[in-house]
Design a protein around this motif. Sequence first.
Motif, PDB file in Angstrom:
ATOM      1  N   MET A  15       0.877  -1.265  -0.116  1.00 34.57           N
ATOM      2  CA  MET A  15       0.085   0.003   0.154  1.00 34.57           C
ATOM      3  C   MET A  15       1.026   1.139   0.096  1.00 34.57           C
ATOM      4  O   MET A  15       1.601   1.185   0.868  1.00 34.57           O
ATOM      5  CB  MET A  15      -0.811  -0.119   1.125  1.00 34.57           C
ATOM      6  CG  MET A  15      -1.806   1.135   1.182  1.00 34.57           C
ATOM      7  SD  MET A  15      -3.052   1.106   2.515  1.00 34.57           S
ATOM      8  CE  MET A  15      -2.163   0.975   3.928  1.00 34.57           C
ATOM      9  N   SER A  16       0.466   2.077  -0.789  1.00 32.29           N
ATOM     10  CA  SER A  16       1.310   3.328  -1.135  1.00 32.29           C
ATOM     11  C   SER A  16       1.345   4.257   0.204  1.00 32.29           C
ATOM     12  O   SER A  16       0.348   4.227   1.206  1.00 32.29           O
ATOM     13  CB  SER A  16       0.746   4.152  -2.110  1.00 32.29           C
ATOM     14  OG  SER A  16      -0.256   4.817  -2.102  1.00 32.29           O
ATOM     15  N   ILE A  34     -14.312  -1.399   8.205  1.00 31.22           N
ATOM     16  CA  ILE A  34     -13.249  -2.309   7.707  1.00 31.22           C
ATOM     17  C   ILE A  34     -13.754  -3.359   6.869  1.00 31.22           C
ATOM     18  O   ILE A  34     -13.287  -3.647   5.870  1.00 31.22           O
ATOM     19  CB  ILE A  34     -12.608  -2.702   9.256  1.00 31.22           C
ATOM     20  CG1 ILE A  34     -12.150  -1.628  10.013  1.00 31.22           C
ATOM     21  CG2 ILE A  34     -11.191  -3.781   8.715  1.00 31.22           C
ATOM     22  CD1 ILE A  34     -11.178  -0.615   9.404  1.00 31.22           C
ATOM     23  N   HIS A  35     -14.537  -4.442   7.505  1.00 29.87           N
ATOM     24  CA  HIS A  35     -14.869  -5.543   6.854  1.00 29.87           C
ATOM     25  C   HIS A  35     -15.793  -5.520   5.659  1.00 29.87           C
ATOM     26  O   HIS A  35     -15.521  -6.132   4.596  1.00 29.87           O
ATOM     27  CB  HIS A  35     -15.563  -6.456   7.877  1.00 29.87           C
ATOM     28  CG  HIS A  35     -14.454  -7.247   9.002  1.00 29.87           C
ATOM     29  ND1 HIS A  35     -13.722  -8.099   8.559  1.00 29.87           N
ATOM     30  CD2 HIS A  35     -14.184  -6.541  10.177  1.00 29.87           C
ATOM     31  CE1 HIS A  35     -12.988  -8.351   9.962  1.00 29.87           C
ATOM     32  NE2 HIS A  35     -13.292  -7.312  10.614  1.00 29.87           N
ATOM     33  N   ASP A  61      -4.895  -5.480   5.389  1.00 28.16           N
ATOM     34  CA  ASP A  61      -4.461  -5.584   6.738  1.00 28.16           C
ATOM     35  C   ASP A  61      -3.651  -4.332   7.036  1.00 28.16           C
ATOM     36  O   ASP A  61      -3.890  -3.619   8.071  1.00 28.16           O
ATOM     37  CB  ASP A  61      -3.746  -6.772   7.178  1.00 28.16           C
ATOM     38  CG  ASP A  61      -4.298  -8.099   7.300  1.00 28.16           C
ATOM     39  OD1 ASP A  61      -5.585  -8.066   7.444  1.00 28.16           O
ATOM     40  OD2 ASP A  61      -3.696  -9.102   6.994  1.00 28.16           O
ATOM     41  N   ASP A  62      -2.849  -3.866   6.091  1.00 31.81           N
ATOM     42  CA  ASP A  62      -2.274  -2.421   6.487  1.00 31.81           C
ATOM     43  C   ASP A  62      -3.266  -1.179   6.523  1.00 31.81           C
ATOM     44  O   ASP A  62      -2.980  -0.587   7.264  1.00 31.81           O
ATOM     45  CB  ASP A  62      -1.231  -2.335   5.034  1.00 31.81           C
ATOM     46  CG  ASP A  62      -0.041  -3.405   4.995  1.00 31.81           C
ATOM     47  OD1 ASP A  62       0.147  -3.852   6.071  1.00 31.81           O
ATOM     48  OD2 ASP A  62       0.324  -3.580   4.126  1.00 31.81           O
ATOM     49  N   ALA A  63      -4.248  -1.430   5.537  1.00 28.37           N
ATOM     50  CA  ALA A  63      -5.175  -0.121   5.433  1.00 28.37           C
ATOM     51  C   ALA A  63      -6.042  -0.193   6.976  1.00 28.37           C
ATOM     52  O   ALA A  63      -6.201   0.897   7.500  1.00 28.37           O
ATOM     53  CB  ALA A  63      -6.212  -0.436   4.468  1.00 28.37           C
ATOM     54  N   ALA A  64      -6.492  -1.464   7.324  1.00 27.71           N
ATOM     55  CA  ALA A  64      -7.170  -1.558   8.586  1.00 27.71           C
ATOM     56  C   ALA A  64      -6.369  -0.868   9.645  1.00 27.71           C
ATOM     57  O   ALA A  64      -6.835  -0.305  10.554  1.00 27.71           O
ATOM     58  CB  ALA A  64      -7.503  -2.866   8.994  1.00 27.71           C
ATOM     59  N   TYR A 100      -7.232   1.925  12.416  1.00 29.25           N
ATOM     60  CA  TYR A 100      -7.255   1.781  13.768  1.00 29.25           C
ATOM     61  C   TYR A 100      -6.178   2.722  14.502  1.00 29.25           C
ATOM     62  O   TYR A 100      -6.454   3.205  15.638  1.00 29.25           O
ATOM     63  CB  TYR A 100      -7.036   0.177  14.376  1.00 29.25           C
ATOM     64  CG  TYR A 100      -8.182  -0.529  13.829  1.00 29.25           C
ATOM     65  CD1 TYR A 100      -9.466  -0.426  14.399  1.00 29.25           C
ATOM     66  CD2 TYR A 100      -8.072  -1.625  13.059  1.00 29.25           C
ATOM     67  CE1 TYR A 100     -10.425  -1.203  14.139  1.00 29.25           C
ATOM     68  CE2 TYR A 100      -9.098  -2.451  12.716  1.00 29.25           C
ATOM     69  CZ  TYR A 100     -10.169  -2.339  13.442  1.00 29.25           C
ATOM     70  OH  TYR A 100     -11.227  -3.179  13.054  1.00 29.25           O
ATOM     71  N   THR A 101      -4.970   2.818  13.998  1.00 29.03           N
ATOM     72  CA  THR A 101      -4.115   3.536  14.659  1.00 29.03           C
ATOM     73  C   THR A 101      -4.343   4.944  14.643  1.00 29.03           C
ATOM     74  O   THR A 101      -4.336   5.550  15.834  1.00 29.03           O
ATOM     75  CB  THR A 101      -2.662   3.093  13.656  1.00 29.03           C
ATOM     76  OG1 THR A 101      -2.401   2.062  13.704  1.00 29.03           O
ATOM     77  CG2 THR A 101      -1.597   4.385  14.622  1.00 29.03           C
TER      78      THR A 101
END
Length: 213
Positions: free
Chosen positions: A1-2, A145-146, A152-155, A159-160
């Motif tokens: 992911m960029s 999200i789902h 996983d990186d985007a999620a 969250y972060t």
Amino acid sequence: MSLINSSTYFLEGIRAGLVLSLLVGPLLVLLLQLSLRRGTLAAFAGAMGFWISDVSIAAATHFGLGGLDKISDSIYLTKVIGTIGGAILLIVAIVGWFREPVDFTAERVVPNRRGLLSAFAQGFGINLFNPFTISFWSFFSVTQIHDRELSDDAALAVYTGLILTVILTDCIKVLSARKLREFLTPEMVRRVQRFGALALAVFGVVLAIRVWL
């Protein structure tokens, strides 16, 4: 992911965190109570309890969403969680109402380990047994999200951004409460303390009633 995409998802998390932080509830009242009563360090310990419970619930909703859906749909579990959460709020409110107001003119005593653990447990327990917290994270994980099938990186970026925003705004709330100490007289302290206790009691009663109706 960029990097650009990561920044976009991170900003999404920040926006969600700002919305969540603006909601006035028992967590905000408890933070103010802890800051005025026990000092800034104890308030941060309580806030850490919020953060860890948030991270735990977020991880549970994200990685165990299928099983969690079945559990969260159980009316009995909702009632148990709501009743426990309401009881915790009422206990904290009763203790806060009858305590003598803190004397700001006296020398401040640094909370010991037991006091910090107590503040942490209050924050963790009230947040964990608040049906709104579980509902928020479940709804957020499903819709943001789902359902969008994020990687996983985007999620992680979403969250972060959300968690860091909540942490930052909670820190601002604690430090703001600390500044209030400079302007409070003993009588004002008593009123603030009892208003906070009353607010927690109301939150507790409303919480318990809502899950049983």
